[in-house]
Design a protein around this motif. Sequence first.
Motif, PDB file in Angstrom:
ATOM      1  N   ASP A  78       0.832  -1.188   0.000  1.00 61.27           N
ATOM      2  CA  ASP A  78       0.000   0.000   0.000  1.00 61.27           C
ATOM      3  C   ASP A  78       0.876   1.250   0.000  1.00 61.27           C
ATOM      4  O   ASP A  78       2.108   1.174  -0.005  1.00 61.27           O
ATOM      5  N   ALA A  79       0.240   2.412   0.008  1.00 66.15           N
ATOM      6  CA  ALA A  79       0.970   3.683  -0.060  1.00 66.15           C
ATOM      7  C   ALA A  79       1.938   3.883   1.109  1.00 66.15           C
ATOM      8  O   ALA A  79       3.081   4.290   0.885  1.00 66.15           O
ATOM      9  N   PRO A  80       1.536   3.593   2.367  1.00 68.78           N
ATOM     10  CA  PRO A  80       2.510   3.762   3.453  1.00 68.78           C
ATOM     11  C   PRO A  80       3.744   2.869   3.300  1.00 68.78           C
ATOM     12  O   PRO A  80       4.864   3.286   3.594  1.00 68.78           O
ATOM     13  N   LEU A  81       3.558   1.654   2.822  1.00 69.79           N
ATOM     14  CA  LEU A  81       4.699   0.763   2.612  1.00 69.79           C
ATOM     15  C   LEU A  81       5.620   1.306   1.518  1.00 69.79           C
ATOM     16  O   LEU A  81       6.843   1.376   1.692  1.00 69.79           O
ATOM     17  N   LEU A  82       5.047   1.716   0.415  1.00 69.42           N
ATOM     18  CA  LEU A  82       5.856   2.245  -0.688  1.00 69.42           C
ATOM     19  C   LEU A  82       6.544   3.554  -0.309  1.00 69.42           C
ATOM     20  O   LEU A  82       7.725   3.751  -0.586  1.00 69.42           O
ATOM     21  N   GLY A  83       5.802   4.443   0.354  1.00 65.64           N
ATOM     22  CA  GLY A  83       6.386   5.722   0.772  1.00 65.64           C
ATOM     23  C   GLY A  83       7.490   5.521   1.797  1.00 65.64           C
ATOM     24  O   GLY A  83       8.557   6.137   1.715  1.00 65.64           O
ATOM     25  N   GLY A  84       7.241   4.656   2.776  1.00 65.05           N
ATOM     26  CA  GLY A  84       8.256   4.379   3.786  1.00 65.05           C
ATOM     27  C   GLY A  84       9.494   3.742   3.187  1.00 65.05           C
ATOM     28  O   GLY A  84      10.625   4.081   3.566  1.00 65.05           O
ATOM     29  N   SER A  85       9.311   2.843   2.241  1.00 67.77           N
ATOM     30  CA  SER A  85      10.448   2.203   1.576  1.00 67.77           C
ATOM     31  C   SER A  85      11.272   3.223   0.800  1.00 67.77           C
ATOM     32  O   SER A  85      12.509   3.190   0.823  1.00 67.77           O
ATOM     33  N   ALA A  86      10.590   4.132   0.115  1.00 63.61           N
ATOM     34  CA  ALA A  86      11.298   5.162  -0.653  1.00 63.61           C
ATOM     35  C   ALA A  86      12.080   6.093   0.279  1.00 63.61           C
ATOM     36  O   ALA A  86      13.245   6.422   0.003  1.00 63.61           O
ATOM     37  N   LEU A  87      11.455   6.507   1.376  1.00 61.83           N
ATOM     38  CA  LEU A  87      12.150   7.374   2.327  1.00 61.83           C
ATOM     39  C   LEU A  87      13.333   6.655   2.973  1.00 61.83           C
ATOM     40  O   LEU A  87      14.406   7.236   3.154  1.00 61.83           O
ATOM     41  N   PHE A  88      13.150   5.393   3.326  1.00 60.92           N
ATOM     42  CA  PHE A  88      14.225   4.607   3.914  1.00 60.92           C
ATOM     43  C   PHE A  88      15.400   4.511   2.944  1.00 60.92           C
ATOM     44  O   PHE A  88      16.548   4.760   3.305  1.00 60.92           O
ATOM     45  N   GLY A  89      15.115   4.160   1.701  1.00 58.43           N
ATOM     46  CA  GLY A  89      16.169   4.027   0.694  1.00 58.43           C
ATOM     47  C   GLY A  89      16.881   5.331   0.419  1.00 58.43           C
ATOM     48  O   GLY A  89      18.109   5.382   0.301  1.00 58.43           O
ATOM     49  N   ALA A  90      16.123   6.412   0.339  1.00 56.77           N
ATOM     50  CA  ALA A  90      16.742   7.722   0.092  1.00 56.77           C
ATOM     51  C   ALA A  90      17.630   8.129   1.267  1.00 56.77           C
ATOM     52  O   ALA A  90      18.764   8.587   1.080  1.00 56.77           O
ATOM     53  N   GLY A  91      17.142   7.942   2.473  1.00 62.02           N
ATOM     54  CA  GLY A  91      17.945   8.274   3.653  1.00 62.02           C
ATOM     55  C   GLY A  91      19.188   7.417   3.751  1.00 62.02           C
ATOM     56  O   GLY A  91      20.277   7.902   4.098  1.00 62.02           O
ATOM     57  N   TRP A  92      19.060   6.137   3.421  1.00 56.11           N
ATOM     58  CA  TRP A  92      20.201   5.221   3.471  1.00 56.11           C
ATOM     59  C   TRP A  92      21.251   5.641   2.455  1.00 56.11           C
ATOM     60  O   TRP A  92      22.446   5.659   2.737  1.00 56.11           O
ATOM     61  N   ALA A  93      20.795   5.997   1.253  1.00 55.98           N
ATOM     62  CA  ALA A  93      21.736   6.396   0.204  1.00 55.98           C
ATOM     63  C   ALA A  93      22.411   7.730   0.525  1.00 55.98           C
ATOM     64  O   ALA A  93      23.605   7.902   0.278  1.00 55.98           O
ATOM     65  N   LEU A  94      21.654   8.670   1.077  1.00 57.86           N
ATOM     66  CA  LEU A  94      22.223   9.985   1.377  1.00 57.86           C
ATOM     67  C   LEU A  94      23.173   9.960   2.570  1.00 57.86           C
ATOM     68  O   LEU A  94      24.248  10.556   2.540  1.00 57.86           O
ATOM     69  N   ALA A  95      22.772   9.267   3.631  1.00 54.07           N
ATOM     70  CA  ALA A  95      23.552   9.286   4.867  1.00 54.07           C
ATOM     71  C   ALA A  95      24.512   8.109   4.988  1.00 54.07           C
ATOM     72  O   ALA A  95      25.497   8.180   5.712  1.00 54.07           O
ATOM     73  N   GLY A  96      24.219   7.007   4.303  1.00 58.54           N
ATOM     74  CA  GLY A  96      25.046   5.811   4.428  1.00 58.54           C
ATOM     75  C   GLY A  96      24.737   5.006   5.673  1.00 58.54           C
ATOM     76  O   GLY A  96      25.431   4.054   5.988  1.00 58.54           O
ATOM     77  N   PHE A  97      23.697   5.385   6.393  1.00 55.50           N
ATOM     78  CA  PHE A  97      23.278   4.680   7.605  1.00 55.50           C
ATOM     79  C   PHE A  97      21.847   4.215   7.459  1.00 55.50           C
ATOM     80  O   PHE A  97      21.027   4.882   6.836  1.00 55.50           O
TER      81      PHE A  97
END
Length: 141
Positions: A81-100
């Motif tokens: 659903d939308a929360p799963l997709l949105g959360g996954s996108a935010l998680f991936g973006a944060g992981w890529a930007l911060a490396g954590f």
Amino acid sequence: MRPWISAASGALFGLGLLVSGMTDTTKVQGFLDLAGAWDPTLAFVLGGAILPMALAWRFAARRPASMVGEPFPGRPTARIDAPLLGGSALFGAGWALAGFCPGPAVAALGWSGASGLTFVLAMLAGMLALDQARRRLPALA
């Protein structure tokens, strides 16, 4: 007994993150940089985690309760659903930007200095903000 098992499990997990390189932000960002200087070594970490977890899930499925007597959590829903997709996108973006990501960030708190502490505080603030948003906007729940 349960606190000791929890502490030992957490210490083993943290040691695994440290040894595998998951707490090294440059290594993580190199793994996520598919278009640049890609570093595939963390793929071995992923592969090395899948087999023991698959065995652990099979072992746990045959047991009525955990080793400390607690029931196992239920299976998550397979709903996309939308929360799963949105959360996954935010998680991936944060992981890529911060490396954590959350686990390695907490594991690295002891040596990562101000940048690690800043990440963990921002992560906690984001969690609190989401909790508040879910209370105010039922569609996010």
